[in-house]
Scaffold this motif. Structure first.
Motif, short mmCIF file in Angstrom:
data_model
loop_
_atom_site.label_atom_id
_atom_site.label_comp_id
_atom_site.label_asym_id
_atom_site.label_seq_id
_atom_site.Cartn_x
_atom_site.Cartn_y
_atom_site.Cartn_z
N ARG A 33 0.85 -1.19 0.00
CA ARG A 33 0.00 0.00 0.00
C ARG A 33 0.88 1.24 0.00
O ARG A 33 1.67 1.46 0.91
CB ARG A 33 -0.89 -0.02 1.24
CG ARG A 33 -1.91 1.06 1.26
CD ARG A 33 -2.79 0.89 2.47
NE ARG A 33 -3.90 1.81 2.40
CZ ARG A 33 -4.85 1.88 3.26
NH1 ARG A 33 -4.84 1.06 4.30
NH2 ARG A 33 -5.83 2.74 3.13
N TYR A 34 0.75 2.04 -1.05
CA TYR A 34 1.48 3.29 -1.17
C TYR A 34 0.46 4.41 -1.36
O TYR A 34 -0.56 4.23 -2.02
CB TYR A 34 2.42 3.26 -2.38
CG TYR A 34 3.52 2.23 -2.28
CD1 TYR A 34 4.75 2.56 -1.73
CD2 TYR A 34 3.33 0.92 -2.74
CE1 TYR A 34 5.76 1.62 -1.64
CE2 TYR A 34 4.34 -0.02 -2.65
CZ TYR A 34 5.55 0.34 -2.10
OH TYR A 34 6.55 -0.59 -2.01
N ARG A 35 0.76 5.55 -0.78
CA ARG A 35 -0.12 6.71 -0.97
C ARG A 35 -0.01 7.21 -2.40
O ARG A 35 1.07 7.18 -3.00
CB ARG A 35 0.25 7.84 -0.01
CG ARG A 35 -0.28 7.59 1.40
CD ARG A 35 0.03 8.74 2.30
NE ARG A 35 1.50 8.79 2.44
CZ ARG A 35 2.17 9.87 2.69
NH1 ARG A 35 1.58 11.02 2.83
NH2 ARG A 35 3.48 9.82 2.81
N THR A 36 -1.12 7.68 -2.94
CA THR A 36 -1.13 8.23 -4.30
C THR A 36 -0.13 9.38 -4.38
O THR A 36 -0.10 10.25 -3.54
CB THR A 36 -2.55 8.73 -4.65
OG1 THR A 36 -3.45 7.62 -4.54
CG2 THR A 36 -2.59 9.30 -6.05
N GLY A 37 0.71 9.33 -5.40
CA GLY A 37 1.73 10.35 -5.61
C GLY A 37 3.06 10.04 -4.97
O GLY A 37 4.06 10.72 -5.24
N SER A 38 3.14 9.01 -4.14
CA SER A 38 4.41 8.69 -3.48
C SER A 38 5.31 7.89 -4.44
O SER A 38 4.86 7.29 -5.40
CB SER A 38 4.17 7.91 -2.19
OG SER A 38 3.59 6.66 -2.47
N SER A 39 6.60 7.88 -4.13
CA SER A 39 7.59 7.16 -4.94
C SER A 39 7.59 5.68 -4.59
O SER A 39 7.50 5.32 -3.42
CB SER A 39 8.98 7.73 -4.71
OG SER A 39 9.04 9.06 -5.15
N VAL A 40 7.73 4.85 -5.61
CA VAL A 40 7.77 3.40 -5.43
C VAL A 40 9.01 2.87 -6.14
O VAL A 40 9.13 3.00 -7.36
CB VAL A 40 6.51 2.72 -6.00
CG1 VAL A 40 6.57 1.22 -5.80
CG2 VAL A 40 5.25 3.30 -5.40
N PRO A 41 9.98 2.30 -5.41
CA PRO A 41 11.18 1.75 -6.06
C PRO A 41 10.84 0.47 -6.82
O PRO A 41 10.18 -0.42 -6.30
CB PRO A 41 12.13 1.48 -4.89
CG PRO A 41 11.29 1.46 -3.67
CD PRO A 41 10.04 2.20 -3.96
N LEU A 42 11.28 0.41 -8.08
CA LEU A 42 10.98 -0.71 -8.95
C LEU A 42 12.26 -1.26 -9.59
O LEU A 42 13.29 -0.58 -9.61
CB LEU A 42 10.04 -0.27 -10.09
CG LEU A 42 8.70 0.33 -9.70
CD1 LEU A 42 8.02 0.91 -10.92
CD2 LEU A 42 7.82 -0.73 -9.06
N VAL A 43 12.16 -2.45 -10.13
CA VAL A 43 13.23 -3.06 -10.91
C VAL A 43 12.57 -3.83 -12.05
O VAL A 43 11.51 -4.42 -11.88
CB VAL A 43 14.13 -3.97 -10.04
CG1 VAL A 43 13.38 -5.14 -9.47
CG2 VAL A 43 15.34 -4.44 -10.83
N TYR A 44 13.20 -3.78 -13.22
CA TYR A 44 12.69 -4.55 -14.37
C TYR A 44 13.87 -5.05 -15.19
O TYR A 44 14.97 -4.53 -15.10
CB TYR A 44 11.72 -3.72 -15.23
CG TYR A 44 12.34 -2.50 -15.86
CD1 TYR A 44 12.96 -2.57 -17.11
CD2 TYR A 44 12.29 -1.27 -15.22
CE1 TYR A 44 13.51 -1.45 -17.70
CE2 TYR A 44 12.84 -0.14 -15.80
CZ TYR A 44 13.45 -0.24 -17.04
OH TYR A 44 14.01 0.87 -17.62
N THR A 45 13.61 -6.08 -15.99
CA THR A 45 14.67 -6.62 -16.84
C THR A 45 14.69 -5.85 -18.17
O THR A 45 13.66 -5.36 -18.61
CB THR A 45 14.43 -8.12 -17.13
OG1 THR A 45 13.19 -8.27 -17.79
CG2 THR A 45 14.44 -8.92 -15.84
N PRO A 46 15.86 -5.76 -18.79
CA PRO A 46 15.95 -5.02 -20.05
C PRO A 46 15.03 -5.58 -21.14
O PRO A 46 14.55 -4.84 -21.98
CB PRO A 46 17.41 -5.18 -20.46
CG PRO A 46 18.14 -5.51 -19.21
CD PRO A 46 17.16 -6.24 -18.34
N ARG A 47 14.79 -6.88 -21.12
CA ARG A 47 13.93 -7.50 -22.14
C ARG A 47 12.45 -7.23 -21.91
O ARG A 47 11.66 -7.33 -22.83
CB ARG A 47 14.14 -9.01 -22.17
CG ARG A 47 15.48 -9.41 -22.69
CD ARG A 47 15.57 -10.90 -22.76
NE ARG A 47 16.89 -11.30 -23.24
CZ ARG A 47 17.38 -12.50 -23.07
NH1 ARG A 47 16.70 -13.41 -22.44
NH2 ARG A 47 18.58 -12.78 -23.52
#
Length: 164
Positions: free
Chosen positions: A91-105
């Motif tokens: 649960r994150y507040r609307t507008g807050s930052s969320v750290p993500l990771v994704y693969t290049p593909r």
């Protein structure tokens, strides 16, 4: 009667064989995300409570178990400047930052940054050890109960009950 403890020992052997493969796959995935994954920060767009179901562990139940999880829709940009949306647990507040990771593909399939944490590998190892210890303990307890049951029986009763 010994087939009951034998079932637990077979389950333990399956866990011993399959468990390391699962741990290795989790470790490889985490390592890949840490090595090649691209980290970014997204913005929480909305958060909601999502209804999920899973098979009931109780064989006598006819309906699935229902549980609820907080999920957040996140807007983020990939390394090419394209905008994407993903859903992460939490649960994150609307507008807050969320750290993500994704693969290049697959830049369109980002995950929460915790997916690249070695904590997942630790939890897999801990679960593996607990399963092994638990199944070994239960098999021993069943063996002891069979011995206690069979000890006072007559030879004919021991044969009838398939006692050793």
């Amino acid at each position: 009667m010994r087939e009951h403890s034998h079932s637990f020992l077979v389950a333990r052997e399956l866990v011993m064989i399959i468990g390391p493969f699962v741990i290795i796959l989790i470790a490889l995935r985490v390592n890949y995300l840490r090595r090649a994954g691209i980290r970014t920060t997204g913005t929480a767009v909305s958060s909601r409570l999502e209804r999920r179901t899973r098979r009931s562990a109780d064989p006598d139940r006819t309906r699935d178990d229902v549980y609820y999880v907080h999920v957040t829709t996140v807007d983020y940009g990939d390394h090419n400047g394209h905008r994407h949306r993903c859903t992460v647990d939490g649960r994150y507040r609307t507008g807050s930052s969320v750290p993500l990771v994704y693969t290049p593909r697959r830049p369109h399939r980002a995950q929460a940054e915790s997916a690249a944490s070695y904590g997942r590998v630790f939890m897999a190892i801990l679960t593996y050890v607990i399963l092994l210890v638990g199944l070994t303990y239960i098999a021993g307890q069943v063996d002891n109960q069979v011995d206690d049951f069979c000890a006072p029986l007559t030879p004919d009763a021991r044969t009838f009950h398939d006692c050793p």
